[in-house]
Write a protein that holds these residues in place. Structure first.
Motif, PDB file in Angstrom:
ATOM      1  N   VAL A  76      14.656  24.856  -7.880  1.00 27.80           N
ATOM      2  CA  VAL A  76      14.787  25.813  -6.782  1.00 27.80           C
ATOM      3  C   VAL A  76      15.081  25.020  -5.509  1.00 27.80           C
ATOM      4  CG1 VAL A  76      13.288  27.540  -7.854  1.00 27.80           C
ATOM      5  CG2 VAL A  76      12.282  25.810  -6.357  1.00 27.80           C
ATOM      6  N   SER A  77      15.635  25.723  -4.519  1.00 25.30           N
ATOM      7  CA  SER A  77      16.091  25.036  -3.299  1.00 25.30           C
ATOM      8  C   SER A  77      15.961  25.965  -2.108  1.00 25.30           C
ATOM      9  CB  SER A  77      17.549  24.601  -3.466  1.00 25.30           C
ATOM     10  OG  SER A  77      18.384  25.744  -3.597  1.00 25.30           O
ATOM     11  N   LYS A  78      16.431  25.502  -0.946  1.00 24.68           N
ATOM     12  CA  LYS A  78      16.402  26.336   0.249  1.00 24.68           C
ATOM     13  C   LYS A  78      17.255  27.587   0.054  1.00 24.68           C
ATOM     14  CE  LYS A  78      15.920  22.278   3.260  1.00 24.68           C
ATOM     15  NZ  LYS A  78      16.557  21.485   4.339  1.00 24.68           N
ATOM     16  N   GLN A  79      18.405  27.421  -0.557  1.00 19.36           N
ATOM     17  CA  GLN A  79      19.316  28.547  -0.770  1.00 19.36           C
ATOM     18  C   GLN A  79      18.856  29.435  -1.933  1.00 19.36           C
ATOM     19  OE1 GLN A  79      20.348  25.311  -0.670  1.00 19.36           O
ATOM     20  NE2 GLN A  79      21.123  25.315   1.439  1.00 19.36           N
ATOM     21  N   TYR A  80      18.202  28.819  -2.920  1.00 18.63           N
ATOM     22  CA  TYR A  80      17.743  29.543  -4.112  1.00 18.63           C
ATOM     23  C   TYR A  80      16.248  29.273  -4.290  1.00 18.63           C
ATOM     24  CZ  TYR A  80      22.749  29.663  -4.911  1.00 18.63           C
ATOM     25  OH  TYR A  80      24.107  29.847  -4.765  1.00 18.63           O
ATOM     26  N   PRO A  81      15.425  29.979  -3.518  1.00 21.38           N
ATOM     27  CA  PRO A  81      13.995  29.641  -3.455  1.00 21.38           C
ATOM     28  C   PRO A  81      13.210  30.040  -4.698  1.00 21.38           C
ATOM     29  CG  PRO A  81      14.455  31.580  -2.144  1.00 21.38           C
ATOM     30  CD  PRO A  81      15.784  31.069  -2.602  1.00 21.38           C
ATOM     31  N   GLY A  82      12.017  29.469  -4.788  1.00 19.04           N
ATOM     32  CA  GLY A  82      11.079  29.803  -5.855  1.00 19.04           C
ATOM     33  C   GLY A  82       9.673  29.547  -5.344  1.00 19.04           C
ATOM     34  N   SER A  83       9.182  30.453  -4.521  1.00 19.93           N
ATOM     35  CA  SER A  83       7.900  30.219  -3.848  1.00 19.93           C
ATOM     36  C   SER A  83       6.726  30.192  -4.810  1.00 19.93           C
ATOM     37  CB  SER A  83       7.666  31.307  -2.780  1.00 19.93           C
ATOM     38  OG  SER A  83       8.624  31.205  -1.750  1.00 19.93           O
ATOM     39  N   GLU A  84       6.794  30.985  -5.904  1.00 13.38           N
ATOM     40  CA  GLU A  84       5.643  31.013  -6.803  1.00 13.38           C
ATOM     41  C   GLU A  84       5.446  29.684  -7.522  1.00 13.38           C
ATOM     42  OE1 GLU A  84       8.953  31.924  -7.574  1.00 13.38           O
ATOM     43  OE2 GLU A  84       8.440  33.925  -8.332  1.00 13.38           O
ATOM     44  N   VAL A  85       6.525  29.106  -8.047  1.00 13.92           N
ATOM     45  CA  VAL A  85       6.387  27.838  -8.769  1.00 13.92           C
ATOM     46  C   VAL A  85       6.079  26.694  -7.798  1.00 13.92           C
ATOM     47  CG1 VAL A  85       8.873  27.301  -8.747  1.00 13.92           C
ATOM     48  CG2 VAL A  85       7.410  26.382 -10.563  1.00 13.92           C
ATOM     49  N   SER A  86       6.669  26.743  -6.592  1.00 18.03           N
ATOM     50  CA  SER A  86       6.431  25.684  -5.608  1.00 18.03           C
ATOM     51  C   SER A  86       5.004  25.734  -5.074  1.00 18.03           C
ATOM     52  CB  SER A  86       7.426  25.819  -4.451  1.00 18.03           C
ATOM     53  OG  SER A  86       8.767  25.804  -4.917  1.00 18.03           O
ATOM     54  N   ALA A  87       4.516  26.928  -4.764  1.00 18.61           N
ATOM     55  CA  ALA A  87       3.167  27.055  -4.210  1.00 18.61           C
ATOM     56  C   ALA A  87       2.103  26.750  -5.256  1.00 18.61           C
ATOM     57  CB  ALA A  87       2.959  28.462  -3.645  1.00 18.61           C
TER      58      ALA A  87
END
Length: 412
Positions: A76-87
């Motif tokens: 995931v990236s800034k353009q294609y986020p993934g807040s659940e996996v990152s958090a």
């Protein structure tokens, strides 16, 4: 993987002193995962969320040492986020930083910095990886509960690890997002409401229990978190008039979703942890006219562990290698196939099918793994192909580590 690591770290924080010689193994397991997460978040602006194509991997039954399906990385990236996996990675790193504070202070600082960095990424570029990586993560690992719970979960662990007011403010300012998300996702608000859910996808109950210790004596904040933690207990205990879960005739707790055994293990962990928090301030729980003491919560948790280890209608342990009778045909490639020492020749994708469909017991015992669990009538098909019942998972086992340490120490 991140949720399993967070739970394993939480277990060490709560019950590490009761693990004896096994504590070093828990620390090794945590570090194996956190080293990986540090690598997965080492490229600025990217968080690697998955390696391998789930469809291709699931279609092959191969030994992990020689698997030849594509190892394609997905980020995931800034353009294609993934807040659940990152958090959730942030939560795992923050919780683990607390674990290593005593055993390896330098590594602990590194983990905390990594947690802060990936949480900032998750919070700044908000969005679900369902939309950025949906064709690859779904339907196997879809997010059904939204990403706000992971952001709160990560912030709560970072506050606990850093004592920074910034993360506490993140929790307080965004706690309303959980209820908002429920209103927008009614189909996913299982019996009892989201406040009663906890697992690799939904963090609500874990947030309330974790934070309740921090605010137990604060009347203002306690109403936000402890009240929901109490409500969670009331949906769970058999005698509660607010009970929303089911119990099998043999006494195993059931909730919606696959891998049934994940619910008894992770919810029992929360019951024990919350019971300890309540005991420290001499509090009880009121479920209508029913008063529940901390010791009662622990009794219910113990009943679930006893069932898993063999006190059930089948007199069978769902933990591989424990007891005289246990699951022998778990849905696990390495366990079911001969090792390279036994069978040096390559076993390709199609070649492994014979081991998958065989009725023979697994060649290699995956000692300690807990199977997916029985049906609601306590029946169990010891069959590899019945993966719902026979598949072991790290998110089943991780909370059980702390639970077993607790009961091993005979703490009350």
């Amino acid at each position: 993987m991140a949720f399993s690591t967070t739970m394993l770290a939480w277990g060490v924080l709560e019950f590490g002193e009761s693990m004896g010689g096994d504590l070093k193994h828990a620390l090794q397991a945590i570090r194996w995962a956190t080293d990986y997460f540090l690598k997965a978040t080492s490229v600025p602006g990217l968080v690697f969320a998955q390696v391998g194509d789930a469809y291709a991997d699931h279609n092959c039954w191969e030994r992990p040492e020689v698997m030849d399906t594509p190892r394609t990385p997905y980020a995931v990236s800034k353009q294609y986020p993934g807040s659940e996996v990152s958090a959730e990675i942030a939560a795992a790193l923050a919780a683990s930083s607390l674990v290593f504070k005593t055993y390896n202070p330098r590594y602990s600082i590194r983990l905390l910095k990594g947690a802060e960095m990936v949480f900032t990424f998750a919070d700044t570029y908000q969005g679900s990886y369902n939309y950025s990586l949906g064709p690859w993560v779904c339907p196997f690992y879809c997010d059904y509960s939204g990403y706000h719970d992971e952001l709160l979960w990560g912030a709560a662990w970072l506050y606990k690890a850093s004592n920074s007011q910034y993360y506490w403010n993140c929790v307080l300012e965004n706690i309303h997002n959980l209820e908002t998300n429920v209103a927008q996702n009614e189909d996913n608000a299982y019996g009892g409401g989201r406040f009663a859910e906890f697992g690799w996808d939904t963090k609500d109950t874990g947030i309330n229990v974790l934070v309740s210790k921090l605010v137990m004596s604060n009347i203002d904040y306690s109403a936000l978190f402890r009240s929901n933690a109490d409500k969670f207990v009331c949906t769970l205990l058999p005698e509660s008039p607010m009970k929303t879960v089911k119990y099998s005739p043999g006494g195993l707790l059931f909730k919606s979703g696959g891998s049934k055994m994940q619910h008894p293990t992770v919810l029992s962990f929360l019951l024990i942890v919350y019971a300890r928090y309540l005991s420290q301030v001499s509090e009880v729980i009121h479920c209508g006219d029913i008063v529940l003491s901390p010791s009662r919560l622990i009794q219910v948790a113990k009943s679930q562990v006893d069932y898993i280890l063999g006190n059930n209608p089948l007199n069978m342990s769902y933990m591989v290698g424990y007891g005289k009778k246990f699951a022998h045909r778990i849905h696990h490639r390495a366990s079911s196939m001969p090792s390279i020492n036994q069978h040096p020749q390559q076993i390709n994708c199609e070649g492994g099918s014979a081991y998958y469909s065989s009725n023979k017991p697994n060649t290699n015992l995956l000692i300690g793994a807990v199977a997916g669990g029985p049906d609601e009538d306590d029946s169990y098909a010891d069959s590899r192909s019945n993966f719902v019942q026979s598949e072991p998972t790290t998110y089943i086992n991780a909370p059980l580590v702390g639970i077993l340490a607790y009961f091993n120490s005979n703490l009350v």
